[in-house]
Design a protein around this motif. Sequence first.
Motif, PDB file in Angstrom:
ATOM      1  N   GLN A   1      11.899   6.823  10.941  1.00  0.00           N
ATOM      2  CA  GLN A   1      12.229   7.863   9.959  1.00  0.00           C
ATOM      3  C   GLN A   1      11.039   8.164   9.058  1.00  0.00           C
ATOM      4  OE1 GLN A   1      15.664   6.636   7.754  1.00  0.00           O
ATOM      5  NE2 GLN A   1      17.066   6.823   9.485  1.00  0.00           N
ATOM      6  N   LEU A   2      10.350   7.126   8.623  1.00  0.00           N
ATOM      7  CA  LEU A   2       9.207   7.301   7.728  1.00  0.00           C
ATOM      8  C   LEU A   2       8.053   8.007   8.430  1.00  0.00           C
ATOM      9  CD1 LEU A   2       9.271   3.800   6.011  1.00  0.00           C
ATOM     10  CD2 LEU A   2       9.896   5.982   4.967  1.00  0.00           C
ATOM     11  N   VAL A   3       7.837   7.664   9.704  1.00  0.00           N
ATOM     12  CA  VAL A   3       6.756   8.283  10.469  1.00  0.00           C
ATOM     13  C   VAL A   3       7.030   9.762  10.697  1.00  0.00           C
ATOM     14  CG1 VAL A   3       5.616   8.329  12.729  1.00  0.00           C
ATOM     15  CG2 VAL A   3       6.055   6.143  11.591  1.00  0.00           C
ATOM     16  N   GLU A   4       8.303  10.110  10.899  1.00  0.00           N
ATOM     17  CA  GLU A   4       8.663  11.489  11.231  1.00  0.00           C
ATOM     18  C   GLU A   4       8.855  12.375  10.014  1.00  0.00           C
ATOM     19  OE1 GLU A   4      12.101  10.991  13.657  1.00  0.00           O
ATOM     20  OE2 GLU A   4      10.940  10.433  15.455  1.00  0.00           O
ATOM     21  N   ARG A   5       8.677  11.848   8.824  1.00  0.00           N
ATOM     22  CA  ARG A   5       8.820  12.661   7.607  1.00  0.00           C
ATOM     23  C   ARG A   5       7.811  13.811   7.588  1.00  0.00           C
ATOM     24  NH1 ARG A   5       9.556   8.779   2.296  1.00  0.00           N
ATOM     25  NH2 ARG A   5      11.751   8.305   2.582  1.00  0.00           N
TER      26      ARG A   5
ATOM     27  N   ARG B   1       0.828  -1.211   0.000  1.00  0.00           N
ATOM     28  CA  ARG B   1       0.000   0.000   0.000  1.00  0.00           C
ATOM     29  C   ARG B   1       0.858   1.254   0.000  1.00  0.00           C
ATOM     30  NH1 ARG B   1      -3.371  -0.596   4.849  1.00  0.00           N
ATOM     31  NH2 ARG B   1      -4.390  -2.205   3.609  1.00  0.00           N
ATOM     32  N   ASP B   2       1.887   1.272   0.840  1.00  0.00           N
ATOM     33  CA  ASP B   2       2.825   2.390   0.896  1.00  0.00           C
ATOM     34  C   ASP B   2       4.076   1.920   1.618  1.00  0.00           C
ATOM     35  OD1 ASP B   2       2.387   2.764   3.799  1.00  0.00           O
ATOM     36  OD2 ASP B   2       0.447   3.561   3.185  1.00  0.00           O
ATOM     37  N   VAL B   3       5.118   2.733   1.569  1.00  0.00           N
ATOM     38  CA  VAL B   3       6.401   2.321   2.130  1.00  0.00           C
ATOM     39  C   VAL B   3       6.335   2.190   3.652  1.00  0.00           C
ATOM     40  CG1 VAL B   3       7.300   4.683   2.321  1.00  0.00           C
ATOM     41  CG2 VAL B   3       8.890   2.768   2.053  1.00  0.00           C
ATOM     42  N   GLN B   4       5.483   2.977   4.300  1.00  0.00           N
ATOM     43  CA  GLN B   4       5.370   2.891   5.755  1.00  0.00           C
ATOM     44  C   GLN B   4       4.752   1.557   6.181  1.00  0.00           C
ATOM     45  OE1 GLN B   4       3.739   6.390   7.649  1.00  0.00           O
ATOM     46  NE2 GLN B   4       3.284   5.293   9.536  1.00  0.00           N
ATOM     47  N   THR B   5       3.746   1.096   5.453  1.00  0.00           N
ATOM     48  CA  THR B   5       3.133  -0.194   5.778  1.00  0.00           C
ATOM     49  C   THR B   5       4.118  -1.331   5.525  1.00  0.00           C
ATOM     50  OG1 THR B   5       0.978   0.705   5.129  1.00  0.00           O
ATOM     51  CG2 THR B   5       1.134  -1.676   5.394  1.00  0.00           C
TER      52      THR B   5
ATOM     53  N   PHE C   1       5.514  -4.073   8.304  1.00  0.00           N
ATOM     54  CA  PHE C   1       5.581  -5.526   8.150  1.00  0.00           C
ATOM     55  C   PHE C   1       6.970  -6.038   8.547  1.00  0.00           C
ATOM     56  CE2 PHE C   1       2.030  -7.538   5.555  1.00  0.00           C
ATOM     57  CZ  PHE C   1       1.088  -6.601   5.955  1.00  0.00           C
ATOM     58  N   SER C   2       8.006  -5.327   8.117  1.00  0.00           N
ATOM     59  CA  SER C   2       9.376  -5.724   8.469  1.00  0.00           C
ATOM     60  C   SER C   2       9.595  -5.654   9.975  1.00  0.00           C
ATOM     61  CB  SER C   2      10.384  -4.820   7.757  1.00  0.00           C
ATOM     62  OG  SER C   2      10.318  -4.986   6.362  1.00  0.00           O
ATOM     63  N   TYR C   3       9.043  -4.612  10.587  1.00  0.00           N
ATOM     64  CA  TYR C   3       9.174  -4.418  12.034  1.00  0.00           C
ATOM     65  C   TYR C   3       8.487  -5.549  12.796  1.00  0.00           C
ATOM     66  CZ  TYR C   3       8.695  -1.938  16.537  1.00  0.00           C
ATOM     67  OH  TYR C   3       8.737  -1.574  17.859  1.00  0.00           O
ATOM     68  N   MET C   4       7.274  -5.885  12.404  1.00  0.00           N
ATOM     69  CA  MET C   4       6.549  -6.971  13.060  1.00  0.00           C
ATOM     70  C   MET C   4       7.276  -8.303  12.884  1.00  0.00           C
ATOM     71  SD  MET C   4       2.682  -5.835  11.925  1.00  0.00           S
ATOM     72  CE  MET C   4       1.899  -7.339  12.501  1.00  0.00           C
TER      73      MET C   4
END
Length: 250
Positions: A246-250, A87-91, A95-98
Motif C-alpha cells: 500500500q505504501l509503495v503504491e501511494r 527514516r520514513d514509514v516505508q522503511t 523492517f517489519s516485512y523482513m
Amino acid sequence: MAIHKTEAFVLRTYSLAEADKICVFLTKDSGKVRGVAHGAKKMKSRFGSSLEPLTEVALTFYHKEGRDLISISTCEILHSYFRSAARDVQTAAAFSYMSEMLFEFMPDRESNERVYRLVSAALQAIEIEADLDSVLRYFETWLLRLAGFFPDSSECAVCGKPSESGETIFLTMDGSPRCLECSGGRGMILSPALRQVIEHITNSHPTALKSEPLRAAQAAQLSEINYQLIRHSLERDLRSRALLKQLVER
C-alpha cells in the motif's frame, strides 16, 4: 543449565505479564530462539532500546534442557538500525516485512550463518540508503534460495533440457521451472532479462544496489514471482506485505 553467548538480531517481542517480554531472536550460532526478558517493560529496564526490531545485539542467555524458552541474561547493542527504520514509514514497513519473513522461514534452533550474513548485508545496504525496493528483492531472492524454495532455472524440471541463456522459462506456482514445450507457455514468466537480474543478485553484495538499483519494471516482476513463492511455501500471506505494498503504491 548451559550459558550461551552469541550475536543476534531481534525479530519481534511480545508482552508477558506486567513487566516482562517474550523476545524472538535470530542468533548467529543457535538459529531462531525465543526467550523471556524479565523487567523489559519497566521504565528503567536494563535492556533499554536493545530490543527494537532488527537491532543487532550481543546476547547472553541460559537454556535449561527440555524448556522451549531461554532466559535472557544480557542483551547489549552491537549495531542499531533505528535511524534507518525511522527514516520514513516505508522503511519502517520494510523492517517489519523482513522480520516477519525471517520469523516464518527460519526453523527454531537451527543455525544458518549464511542467513545471518544476509540480514546483516541487507541492513547495511538500507543504512547507506540503497534503493529500498531493490534491497527487498535481493533479500527475498536470497532468503528463498537459502531456504530451498527458489527455483534452479538451469534446466526444465519435466524433460531435463538445459536452459539456454536467451530462453524464457515458465514457473509453476511451486516454482518448478518448465521450458516452453513442457509448459505450453503457461506459468510465471522468467524472461532472459529477469534471469540476468537474478544472476546479478546472486553474485553481488546488496550495497552495490546504491549505485546500480534494479529497474522498476524488473523489480516489480521479481516481486510478484518472489511473493508467489513465499505464499506457496508458507501457505498464507504475510501481514506486513500488504501494508508495504500500500505504501509503495501511494
